[in-house]
Design an enzyme around this catalytic site. Sequence first.
Site, mmCIF file in Angstrom:
data_model
loop_
_atom_site.group_PDB
_atom_site.id
_atom_site.type_symbol
_atom_site.label_atom_id
_atom_site.label_comp_id
_atom_site.label_asym_id
_atom_site.label_seq_id
_atom_site.Cartn_x
_atom_site.Cartn_y
_atom_site.Cartn_z
ATOM 1 N N GLY A 47 -32.132 28.122 27.729
ATOM 2 C CA GLY A 47 -30.928 27.299 27.656
ATOM 3 C C GLY A 47 -29.994 27.687 26.531
ATOM 4 C CB SER A 49 -25.246 28.725 28.440
ATOM 5 O OG SER A 49 -25.635 27.386 28.721
ATOM 6 C CB SER A 50 -23.716 25.232 25.469
ATOM 7 O OG SER A 50 -24.575 24.390 26.226
ATOM 8 C CB SER A 178 -38.885 15.444 23.299
ATOM 9 O OG SER A 178 -38.953 14.163 23.878
ATOM 10 C CE1 TYR A 192 -32.133 14.357 28.595
ATOM 11 C CE2 TYR A 192 -32.569 12.576 27.057
ATOM 12 C CZ TYR A 192 -32.326 13.912 27.303
ATOM 13 O OH TYR A 192 -32.292 14.808 26.264
ATOM 14 C CB SER A 193 -36.171 7.563 29.264
ATOM 15 O OG SER A 193 -35.414 7.347 28.090
ATOM 16 C CE LYS A 196 -35.304 15.878 27.331
ATOM 17 N NZ LYS A 196 -35.476 17.328 27.101
ATOM 18 C CB THR A 227 -24.631 19.709 22.474
ATOM 19 O OG1 THR A 227 -25.385 18.822 23.330
ATOM 20 C CG2 THR A 227 -25.205 19.669 21.057
#
Length: 331
Positions: A47, A49-50, A178, A192-193, A196, A227
């Site tokens: 990852g 790219s940014s 995480s 998302y949670s 993670k 970000t």
Amino acid sequence: MPTDTNIDRRTLLGGAVVATAASTVATATYAQTDASSLKGKSILITGCSSGFGFDGALHYARKGAKVIASMRNLPRPEADTLAALAKKEKLDITIIEIDVTSDDQVATGVAEAERLAGGALDVLINNAGVGYAGPIELQDMEATKLIFDTNVYGPHRMARAVLPSMRKAKKGLIFNISSQLGRVIAPSAGHYSPTKFALEAMSEAMAYELVPHSVEICIIQPGGYPTKVWVNRNELAKDLKDRLTAEQAAAYPALVSRMGTEDGTGRNTDPMDVPRAIADIIAMPAGTRPLRRAVHPGMKPQEAINKVSAETQIAWLGNSPFGPWIKAVHD
């Protein structure tokens, strides 16, 4: 199951014989460690790219590391920008293609990274990830499969690819990125949670199991940083929102109205906090690195959970046959 209940972390990871002596040696070694130098370390990052991946690739290379920066969908402008910066500063950065949702790309990419490193990698940083927004009920299977495939199965694919060489070399360090939301839950963040939380559990289990192999796992728990993850999250959330039926949207009007509107611009924290924390941990002696590191200048609500979780694991399994592994990780 482990059978030698007298083995502690420094015996297994640091090579010491007596725990008290090892503690003294480890402290002295850390005091002499040049935390600003990662010379000789080979680091593979996903990852790039940014965000933390892009910034981290430059940061570690500036400290002397050989960096293999991976990203998906090459060629792309972000790769050109990173390559130009590396060339300008004479940094040892090689860009390769890895989509962590692809078995073939993971296998091919890790093989190439190990070739570039001349053997087992010193460090893997599982940074690639995606986010969504909206209530759990409204996460359709397209969204659900993508986020679990990226945030959970992706790090698992990568770990499975690098671990054979790391185990054979009896050394290695894997970072899994995480989140605070891997321990605490904010409503309307979609899966998302859940992803993670799964990553946290998988990482901790691996940390115990890898103690005899002298390979360490470190979970980084960032708070919110400005970000590009927010831009990507918005795009995914807007696509999901467009797929909702009128009935589904009407069930959660306030939450649905917010989907695709959080762009992270209200956050003023420094994303470099994360690469700096990772670099400091890499520089620590084997056997002294933390299982978890919360990173954010503001609130870190997960730290209380981290503490009670470690205490619970030791109380539950500390005197079991697994005790040496549990204590090794939490010592």
